[in-house]
Structures are given as structure tokens and as C-alpha cells.
Design a protein around this motif. Structure first.
Motif, short mmCIF file in Angstrom:
data_model
loop_
_atom_site.label_atom_id
_atom_site.label_comp_id
_atom_site.label_asym_id
_atom_site.label_seq_id
_atom_site.Cartn_x
_atom_site.Cartn_y
_atom_site.Cartn_z
N LEU A 24 0.83 -1.19 0.00
CA LEU A 24 0.00 0.00 0.00
C LEU A 24 0.87 1.25 0.00
O LEU A 24 0.62 2.20 -0.76
CB LEU A 24 -0.96 0.00 1.20
N ASN A 25 1.90 1.25 0.83
CA ASN A 25 2.82 2.39 0.87
C ASN A 25 3.49 2.57 -0.49
O ASN A 25 3.63 3.70 -0.98
CB ASN A 25 3.86 2.18 1.96
N PHE A 26 3.90 1.48 -1.11
CA PHE A 26 4.56 1.54 -2.41
C PHE A 26 3.64 2.18 -3.45
O PHE A 26 4.03 3.11 -4.15
CB PHE A 26 4.97 0.13 -2.85
N PHE A 27 2.40 1.69 -3.54
CA PHE A 27 1.49 2.21 -4.55
C PHE A 27 1.05 3.64 -4.24
O PHE A 27 0.83 4.43 -5.16
CB PHE A 27 0.29 1.28 -4.72
N LEU A 28 0.95 3.99 -2.96
CA LEU A 28 0.63 5.37 -2.61
C LEU A 28 1.77 6.31 -3.01
O LEU A 28 1.53 7.43 -3.48
CB LEU A 28 0.34 5.50 -1.11
N MET A 29 3.00 5.88 -2.83
CA MET A 29 4.14 6.72 -3.23
C MET A 29 4.20 6.87 -4.75
O MET A 29 4.47 7.97 -5.24
CB MET A 29 5.45 6.13 -2.70
N VAL A 30 3.95 5.80 -5.48
CA VAL A 30 3.93 5.89 -6.94
C VAL A 30 2.80 6.83 -7.37
O VAL A 30 2.97 7.68 -8.25
CB VAL A 30 3.78 4.50 -7.59
N GLY A 31 1.65 6.71 -6.74
CA GLY A 31 0.52 7.59 -7.05
C GLY A 31 0.81 9.04 -6.71
O GLY A 31 0.43 9.95 -7.44
N MET A 32 1.49 9.27 -5.60
CA MET A 32 1.83 10.63 -5.20
C MET A 32 2.79 11.27 -6.20
O MET A 32 2.64 12.44 -6.57
CB MET A 32 2.46 10.64 -3.81
N GLN A 33 3.77 10.49 -6.67
CA GLN A 33 4.70 11.01 -7.67
C GLN A 33 3.96 11.36 -8.96
O GLN A 33 4.24 12.38 -9.59
CB GLN A 33 5.81 10.00 -7.96
N SER A 34 3.01 10.52 -9.34
CA SER A 34 2.21 10.78 -10.54
C SER A 34 1.34 12.02 -10.34
O SER A 34 1.15 12.82 -11.26
CB SER A 34 1.33 9.58 -10.87
N LEU A 35 0.81 12.20 -9.14
CA LEU A 35 -0.01 13.37 -8.84
C LEU A 35 0.79 14.67 -8.95
O LEU A 35 0.29 15.67 -9.46
CB LEU A 35 -0.62 13.24 -7.44
N TRP A 36 2.05 14.64 -8.53
CA TRP A 36 2.89 15.82 -8.66
C TRP A 36 3.08 16.20 -10.13
O TRP A 36 3.07 17.38 -10.49
CB TRP A 36 4.26 15.61 -8.01
#
Length: 144
Positions: A24-36
Motif C-alpha cells: 500500500l505504501n509503495f502504490f501510494l508513493m507511486v501515485g503521489m509522484q504521478s499526482l505531482w
């Protein structure tokens, strides 16, 4: 050379397993980078509502620039940044000696020890944005 490739492959798999331990942490971090990246695109869209170019750069050229920047930053952060940041700590703690006694090049082992795959968001969105802007601008592209 094959030996170095196998070591690199094993280290990559090991680091990916480490990063995927908390999925979950991994996918949230990938999603956060994409959001930026999406926020940067939105910011540029707002700027280009009021002008056609910025110092001669069109919107599509700026998208290509941001996409290429995100891609390069993602590759650097994933494969090299952590190893550079931990180098002084490894020297101070004496952990660099661990690399020196291995039967492989110490510089190679020190350079590939850690990878952070949660920066894949940078790599994926940067590449998609760059390719999209190249297609829209109809720049001829060939690999020779």
C-alpha cells in the motif's frame, strides 16, 4: 560481465521485494509522484491560458521538457540517489569495508546496493508525458 549482470539482477529483485513488503505504501508513493506531475501539467495549463509561449517555448515544448525532466529525475532517484546519500554514512560506520572484502568491484557494489522503486511514478509519468508531447508536436523520431 555476465557475473556483474547477475549480481545487478539479484540486487534489483532484492530491492523490489523490500519495497513491495508494504504494498500500500509503495502504490501510494507511486501515485503521489504521478499526482505531482499532474499538478505541474495543471499549473502549465493555467499559465498557457493567458499566453501562447514563455520565452519562445510553446505549451507542448514545455510538456516535453517537464516529461524529460521527470523521467531523468526518476531514473536518478531510483538507481543512484540513495547510494550517493548513504556513501558518507557507510564510510563513517565502517560498512564500506563490507564492500571492499567482496570478490567483486567495490565501486560497482557500492553504486548498486540500494534502489527505491517508489520513484517509478516519476519514470512512468515523465515518459508518457514526453512521448505524448512528441506525438502531438509531430517531431520525427528515429533510433539509429
Amino acid at each position: 560481465m555476465r557475473r556483474y549482470f547477475l549480481v545487478f539482477q539479484k540486487v534489483l529483485v532484492n530491492n523490489l521485494v523490500r519495497d513491495m513488503e508494504f504494498r500500500l505504501n509503495f502504490f501510494l508513493m507511486v501515485g503521489m509522484q504521478s499526482l505531482w506531475t499532474l499538478l505541474q501539467i495543471a499549473f502549465l495549463e493555467v499559465i498557457f491560458l493567458y499566453t501562447n509561449n514563455i520565452v519562445g517555448w510553446t505549451k507542448i515544448e514545455m510538456f516535453a521538457f517537464i516529461g524529460l525532466y521527470r523521467f531523468i529525475k526518476g531514473v536518478f532517484d531510483t538507481f543512484f540517489y540513495a547510494n550517493l546519500m548513504y556513501l558518507p554514512e557507510n564510510v563513517n560506520r565502517g560498512e564500506l569495508d563490507y564492500h571492499l572484502i567482496k570478490p567483486i568491484n567495490a565501486l560497482f557494489l557500492t553504486s548498486i546496493r540500494r534502489h527505491y522503486f517508489d520513484n517509478l511514478g516519476h519514470i512512468i509519468t515523465g515518459l508518457v508525458l514526453f512521448v505524448y508531447s512528441m506525438i502531438i508536436s509531430q517531431v520525427p523520431f528515429s533510433i539509429q
